[in-house]
Design an enzyme around this catalytic site. Structure first.
Site, short mmCIF file in Angstrom:
data_model
loop_
_atom_site.label_atom_id
_atom_site.label_comp_id
_atom_site.label_asym_id
_atom_site.label_seq_id
_atom_site.Cartn_x
_atom_site.Cartn_y
_atom_site.Cartn_z
N ARG A 1 39.27 41.09 50.47
CA ARG A 1 39.63 40.15 51.53
C ARG A 1 38.78 38.90 51.45
O ARG A 1 37.57 38.98 51.25
CB ARG A 1 39.43 40.80 52.91
CG ARG A 1 40.30 42.02 53.09
CD ARG A 1 40.13 42.64 54.46
NE ARG A 1 40.90 43.87 54.53
CZ ARG A 1 40.94 44.68 55.58
NH1 ARG A 1 40.24 44.39 56.65
NH2 ARG A 1 41.68 45.77 55.56
N ARG B 1 30.63 43.27 56.27
CA ARG B 1 31.81 42.46 55.98
C ARG B 1 31.72 41.92 54.55
O ARG B 1 31.13 40.89 54.28
CB ARG B 1 31.90 41.30 56.98
CG ARG B 1 33.28 40.66 57.08
CD ARG B 1 33.34 39.65 58.20
NE ARG B 1 33.15 40.24 59.51
CZ ARG B 1 34.14 40.78 60.23
NH1 ARG B 1 35.36 40.77 59.78
NH2 ARG B 1 33.88 41.32 61.40
N GLU C 1 33.32 48.69 64.45
CA GLU C 1 34.57 49.23 63.92
C GLU C 1 34.36 49.87 62.56
O GLU C 1 33.74 49.32 61.66
CB GLU C 1 35.60 48.09 63.78
CG GLU C 1 36.91 48.61 63.17
CD GLU C 1 37.83 47.48 62.71
OE1 GLU C 1 37.68 46.34 63.20
OE2 GLU C 1 38.69 47.74 61.86
N SER D 1 40.67 51.91 61.87
CA SER D 1 41.69 51.29 62.70
C SER D 1 42.99 52.02 62.41
O SER D 1 43.43 52.03 61.27
CB SER D 1 41.78 49.82 62.31
OG SER D 1 42.47 49.09 63.28
N ARG E 1 31.04 50.91 55.45
CA ARG E 1 30.55 50.98 56.83
C ARG E 1 30.07 52.39 57.19
O ARG E 1 29.18 52.56 58.01
CB ARG E 1 31.64 50.52 57.80
CG ARG E 1 31.90 49.02 57.67
CD ARG E 1 32.81 48.49 58.75
NE ARG E 1 33.03 47.05 58.55
CZ ARG E 1 33.69 46.27 59.40
NH1 ARG E 1 34.21 46.78 60.50
NH2 ARG E 1 33.83 44.98 59.16
#
Length: 416
Positions: A261, A276, A348, A351, A388
Site C-alpha cells: 500500500r 504502517r 487495529e 478488519s 502488527r
RNA sequence: GGACAAGUGGGUGAGCGGCUGAAACCACAUCCCUGCUAAGGAUGCGUACGGGUAACUGUACCGAGAGUUCGAAUCUCUCCUUGUCCA
C-alpha cells in the site's frame, strides 16, 4: 456496485442510507436519471436493430427468389445510419452510468453507527484484560531494535521509508505466526490458497479498490498490473464472472500474502515502527456465501480472528465501525483492536467486513438458487496482520530488561 | 525469443456468410415405464439487459476488441490464452 434496480424502485430509502456515507444526494438523483436515459436509449437502439435484422433476413429471401433488391437495400442502408447513431447514444449513456455507479460506496447497514472517524466507532466487547506492568512498558520499535529483530534503517536503504527488515527471531516469529494462523484457520474450515501478488484492473474493480483508490496502489510500468493491497482482491476474484452451484457454498478460504500500500493519505501517521508499512504480511479470510447465511459466516470470521488473539493471549477489543470509518465496499465492519501497552492504546489488527452483494455485483459472482441466478455475498477479514501481531507480542510479552517472552502456542513453530 | 496450430454452451465436439443461439453425444433436471442394482422412453436444460400479469417476446454474446457486409461463430486485422515444435 450498488443495486441500480433497487435505487430505481426505492430511491428515497437508498438515498437516505447512502447519504449517511456522505454520498451527495444530487449525484444519486443524476444516477437515477441516467439509468432511465440508458433504458430509453437501449429500447430505441434495439427497436432499430430489430428492424435491421428483419430486413436483412428478407434480403436473403429476396436473393434466393431472385427478386429485385435495390429498393430493399435503400431502406436497409437508410436504417443502418440510424442504428449507428442509436448505438452511439446508448454506448455513451452506458459509459457515463458505469462511471458514476462504480464510484458509489456500498450502502451501510442500519446497524452501522453514525460518525465521522475512528473516534466514533462503537466498542462491542473486550477480550482478556491487559496485564499490569511493574515498569513502564516500552514501545515496539525500541524493543525491536534492542533485540535485533527489526532493522528500520536498512529497510529504508533497500527501498524507501516505511520499509523494514526482520532478522533472526524477528523473522522467525513472523514465519511462525503465518504458519500458526494458516493452521488455525484451516482447522476452522478455511481452505488454504496461494494466489498471485499482482492482479489486473478487472480484479481490483471487482472488489472495489478501483476506480476510486488508484493512488493508494502500486502499479507496474511495463503492463497494467497492480501489487495487491490485500489478499481479499485475488481470493475474492477467484470466482469472478462465475456461476457457482448452491452446494459448493459457502466457500471458505484463507491465504497468506504480502500486501502493498502506498498509504497516500497517511502522511505523518505512524512514521515510527512497523505499524504502517508499505509492504506487510497478512493472513486473510475470505468467504463466499448465500445471502441468507452471510451474517452467520461473519460471526464465524470475527470469532476466528478474535480466537487467534486469545490463543496468543493478546488482550483485544471488538469495535463496530461507524459510517465515517467504514470502507468503500463494506455494508458493515467489525475491527479487532489489540492492546499495545507501549502505546497505551488499542490498535487495529484485523478488519472483518460483510460486503453483501456489493462485490458480487461488480465481480459478477453468482450462484444457482434453484433455477435463478442470484448474487452471492462476499466477506473478508484479516486473521491477522502479521506485522502488527508481532508488534503486539513485543509490547505485551516484554520484560523489564527489554527481553521478550515467546507466546506458548508459537513455541512448536519455533522448535521450542 | 522464433515457427506453426487451436480457442464454440457444464463437458466432448459439429458448424456452407443468411434456414445456427448454435447439430450430435455426455452430464444434469422432471416425468413415464420397469421391479432390481441396472436399463429403456419422453421432455427440458446458457448468460445479461429490456418489454409483458403470463404464455411469450426484443437485443447482445461462439477467447477479447476492431473491420468488411444488407447480414459474421463462419471473411480480414490486432491483442490475449493454450498446445506443439525450434532456439
Amino acid at each position: 456496485m450498488i443495486d441500480l434496480k433497487l435505487l430505481q424502485k426505492d430511491f428515497e430509502t437508498m438515498s437516505k442510507k447512502l447519504q449517511r456515507k456522505g454520498v451527495d444526494a444530487t449525484l444519486l438523483e443524476q444516477l437515477k436519471v441516467k439509468n432511465e436515459t440508458l433504458k430509453l436509449a437501449k429500447t430505441a437502439f434495439e427497436t432499430l436493430q430489430a428492424a435491421q435484422n428483419a430486413m436483412s433476413k428478407e434480403f436473403g429471401i429476396y436473393k434466393r427468389e431472385g427478386k429485385d433488391i435495390s429498393e430493399l437495400k435503400a431502406r436497409v442502408d437508410a436504417n443502418k445510419i440510424k442504428v449507428a447513431e442509436a448505438i452511439e447514444v446508448q454506448r455513451e449513456a452506458q459509459e457515463e452510468l458505469e462511471k458514476m455507479a462504480m464510484a458509489i460506496p456500498n450502502v451501510p447497514d442500519d446497524s452501522v453507527p453514525d460518525g465521522a472517524d475512528e473516534a466514533d466507532n462503537v466498542e462491542l466487547k473486550k477480550v482478556l484484560t491487559p496485564r499490569e506492568f511493574s515498569f513502564t512498558p516500552k514501545e515496539h520499535w525500541e524493543l525491536a531494535e534492542k533485540n535485533g529483530w527489526i532493522d528500520f534503517e536498512r529497510g529504508v536503504k533497500l527501498a524507501t521509508s516505511r520499509f523494514s527488515v526482520s532478522f533472526g527471531m524477528g523473522a522467525r516469529l513472523e514465519r511462525a505466526l503465518i504458519n500458526f494462523m494458516l493452521d488455525f484457520n484451516r482447522e476452522r474450515g478455511f481452505e488454504e490458497v496461494s494466489v498471485p501478488a499482482l492482479v489486473n484492473r478487472t480484479a481490483l474493480e471487482g472488489t472495489g479498490q478501483l476506480p476510486k483508490f488508484e493512488e493508494d496502489l502500486y502499479k507496474m510500468e511495463s503492463q497494467e498490473l497492480f501489487l495487491i493491497p490485500t489478499a481479499e482482491v485475488p481470493v475474492t476474484n477467484l470466482y469472478q464472472d462465475e456461476i457457482l452451484s448452491a452446494d459448493e457454498l459457502p466457500k471458505r478460504m484463507t491465504a497468506y500474502t504480502s500486501c502493498f500500500r502506498k498509504e497516500a493519505g497517511a502522511a505523518g501517521r505512524d512514521t515510527r515502527g512497523m505499524i504502517r508499512q508499505h509492504q506487510f504480511h497478512k493472513v486473510e479470510l475470505v468467504a463466499i456465501t448465500t445471502p441468507d447465511t452471510s451474517e452467520i459466516m461473519f460471526e464465524q470470521m470475527v470469532n476466528c480472528a478474535s480466537d487467534i488473539l486469545t490463543a496468543l493471549e493478546l488482550p483485544h477489543r471488538l469495535v463496530n465501525l461507524c459510517t465515517g470509518d467504514l470502507g468503500f465496499s463494506a455494508a458493515h465492519t467489525t475491527d479487532i483492536e489489540v492492546w499495545l501497552p507501549g502505546q497505551n492504546q488499542y490498535r487495529e489488527i484485523s478488519s472483518i467486513s460483510n460486503t453483501r452483494a456489493f462485490q458480487a455485483r461488480r465481480a459478477k459472482i453468482r450462484y444457482k438458487n434453484g433455477k435463478k441466478n442470484e448474487m452471492v455475498h462476499t466477506l473478508n477479514g484479516s486473521s491477522l496482520a502479521v506485522g502488527r501481531t508481532l508488534v503486539a507480542i513485543m509490547e505485551n510479552y516484554q520484560n523489564e530488561d527489554g527481553s521478550i517472552d515467546i507466546p506458548q502456542v508459537l513455541k512448536p513453530y519455533l522448535g521450542m
